[in-house]
Scaffold this active site. Structure first.
Site, mmCIF file in Angstrom:
data_model
loop_
_atom_site.group_PDB
_atom_site.id
_atom_site.type_symbol
_atom_site.label_atom_id
_atom_site.label_comp_id
_atom_site.label_asym_id
_atom_site.label_seq_id
_atom_site.Cartn_x
_atom_site.Cartn_y
_atom_site.Cartn_z
ATOM 1 N N ARG A 38 -40.227 -131.534 -77.427
ATOM 2 C CA ARG A 38 -41.278 -132.422 -77.641
ATOM 3 C C ARG A 38 -40.962 -134.022 -77.958
ATOM 4 O O ARG A 38 -41.699 -134.922 -77.616
ATOM 5 C CB ARG A 38 -42.213 -131.875 -78.873
ATOM 6 C CG ARG A 38 -43.226 -130.761 -78.619
ATOM 7 C CD ARG A 38 -43.751 -130.305 -80.060
ATOM 8 N NE ARG A 38 -45.180 -129.573 -79.403
ATOM 9 C CZ ARG A 38 -45.492 -128.569 -80.410
ATOM 10 N NH1 ARG A 38 -45.128 -128.418 -81.633
ATOM 11 N NH2 ARG A 38 -46.639 -128.095 -80.168
ATOM 12 N N LYS A 200 -53.029 -110.831 -80.622
ATOM 13 C CA LYS A 200 -54.329 -110.699 -81.083
ATOM 14 C C LYS A 200 -55.220 -110.999 -79.918
ATOM 15 O O LYS A 200 -55.698 -112.046 -79.640
ATOM 16 C CB LYS A 200 -54.386 -111.648 -82.428
ATOM 17 C CG LYS A 200 -53.715 -110.918 -83.640
ATOM 18 C CD LYS A 200 -54.010 -111.716 -84.959
ATOM 19 C CE LYS A 200 -55.377 -111.505 -85.474
ATOM 20 N NZ LYS A 200 -55.609 -112.316 -86.583
ATOM 21 N N GLY A 355 -48.784 -121.614 -77.699
ATOM 22 C CA GLY A 355 -47.840 -120.745 -78.628
ATOM 23 C C GLY A 355 -46.492 -120.532 -77.881
ATOM 24 O O GLY A 355 -45.745 -121.489 -77.761
ATOM 25 N N GLY A 378 -52.232 -124.371 -80.252
ATOM 26 C CA GLY A 378 -53.733 -124.150 -80.453
ATOM 27 C C GLY A 378 -54.581 -125.101 -79.723
ATOM 28 O O GLY A 378 -55.551 -124.746 -79.209
#
Ligand code: 3PG
Ligand code: MG
Length: 396
Positions: A38, A200, A355, A378
């Protein structure tokens, strides 16, 4: 997203104080940077602004300190790293957001940089507080959001700050992310295949819902697939499964039919009795009660490879297995190789992100080529959901 004001490349920035919101939220271990991706991504733009003699005020967060100072989440190691790379006078400001910093910013000379300590040390940041945003906004004449990965957060340095600076723009990295993700959702080349992993299913239901309108195939891998297997009454042993996921799975399968989108779940697996164990091959009927499904098996890999061969666009989010143990990196590796190969040789458009995806790929198979590897988590998923991200709406 239409109507976003992008930073005009030829804008005269000579001597101007420019606030740049970047994402320097990199993984640290014992205050050492584990993956500088990043930081490296924001360098070219900062170097350009420095060359063009602007005065730069940098804002970033690190982790989620929730408005409390925490030395483990200090940007200091990142400041040191960045200072070396930028090779200009660079300052680190650790005080409050008040007149002191305003004065410091007004003394900045051309091509100098000031980095503010982790902005989430201030609870006002997280609350998107007006007054705090105003104080931040008063530090410069131009504001640039170059942190797509933070643009799903309704926080001061992303949202309300834009009310208090005259000129506001989206930076080049943010622009690059949007153009790339739009290659999946807007300007797509059919057929589109989406590969979704992770654990999930309920956290990704809205993404999957939206993608089904766009894609011809949705391939479910990772622990997420266990919910589908259990729904179909297959034995999954001790595998990770989300409680009460039946309704979510049912909804996905129903919507798939309406949208004429194929949903593929794995047909064979690599299992073990523990996460650290060796791998055993199993087909869908033969998983034992004391086993954990930890990766997709070779038959499933073959099917996925064929689907990739027949696709013109691939979006991939979430590893295929428990790649942290190399015995279960087979699926993630194979998919990465295939997508990369087709990106190179068959002009497949490939967009990866969200993620764990990038770290999984960097760990399993570095040096591969993709159309775009998003460092957003996200924000990447929310954009794919078709949501208006608050940090992007304010840039219009
Ligand atoms: C990320 O790591 O995805 C971004 O830096 C945003 O961080 P957050 O999820 O803590 O807002
Ligand atoms: Mg995150």
């Amino acid at each position: 997203m239409l109507g976003i004001k992008y930073f005009p490349q030829k804008l005269n920035v000579d001597g101007k104080k420019i606030i740049v919101r970047v994402d320097l939220n990199v993984p640290l271990k014992d205050k050492k940077i584990q993956d500088p991706t990043r930081i490296l991504q924001v360098l070219p733009f900062l170097q350009d602004l420095i060359k063009r003699k602007s005065k730069i005020i940098l804002i970033s967060h690190l982790g989620r300190p929730k408005g409390v100072r925490n030395s483990n989440l200090s940007l200091l190691p990142i400041y040191k790293y960045l200072k070396e790379k930028l090779n200009t006078n660079m300052y680190f400001y650790t005080g409050e957001i008040n007149n002191e910093i305003k004065t410091k910013c007004s003394y900045l000379k051309e091509s100098e940089v000031l980095l503010i300590e982790n902005i989430r040390f201030f609870k006002e940041e997280i609350e998107n507080d007006e007054n705090f945003s105003k104080k931040l906004g008063e530090l410069g004449e131009i504001y640039i959001n170059d942190a797509f990965s933070c643009s799903h957060r309704k926080q001061s340095s992303i949202c309300n700050i834009t009310k208090f600076v005259k000129e506001i723009y989206a930076g080049p990295l943010l622009k690059k992310e949007i153009i790339a993700i739009n290659l999946v959702v807007k300007n797509k080349k059919d057929p589109v295949t989406c590969i979704i992993g992770g654990s999930k299913v309920s956290s990704k239901i809205n993404v999957i819902s939206n993608l089904m309108k766009i894609a011809s195939n949705i391939i479910i891998v990772g622990a997420m697939a266990n919910n589908f297997l259990a729904y179909k009454k297959y034995e999954i042993g001790k595998s990770l499964k989300e409680e009460n996921s039946e309704d979510v799975v049912e909804r996905i399968l129903r919507e798939a039919e309406v949208n004429k989108c194929k949903v593929l779940i794995p047909e064979d697996f690599l299992v073990s009795k523990s996460f650290e164990g060796e791998s055993i091959s199993r087909d869908i009927e033969s998983v034992k009660k004391d086993e954990i499904i930890l990766d997709i098996g070779p038959k499933t890999v073959k099917i996925i490879e064929e689907i990739i061969d027949n696709s013109n666009t691939v979006m991939w989010n979430g590893p295929a297995g428990y790649f942290e143990n190399k015995n279960f990196a087979l699926g993630t590796n194979a998919i990465a190789q295939k997508v990369s190969e087709n990106t190179k040789n068959k002009s497949l458009t490939s967009v990866l992100g969200g993620g764990d995806t990038v770290s999984a790929i960097n760990k399993c198979s570095p040096d591969l080529s993709f159309t775009h590897l998003s460092t957003a988590g996200g924000a990447f998923l929310e954009y794919l959901e078709g949501k208006d991200l608050p940090g992007l709406s304010v840039l219009k």
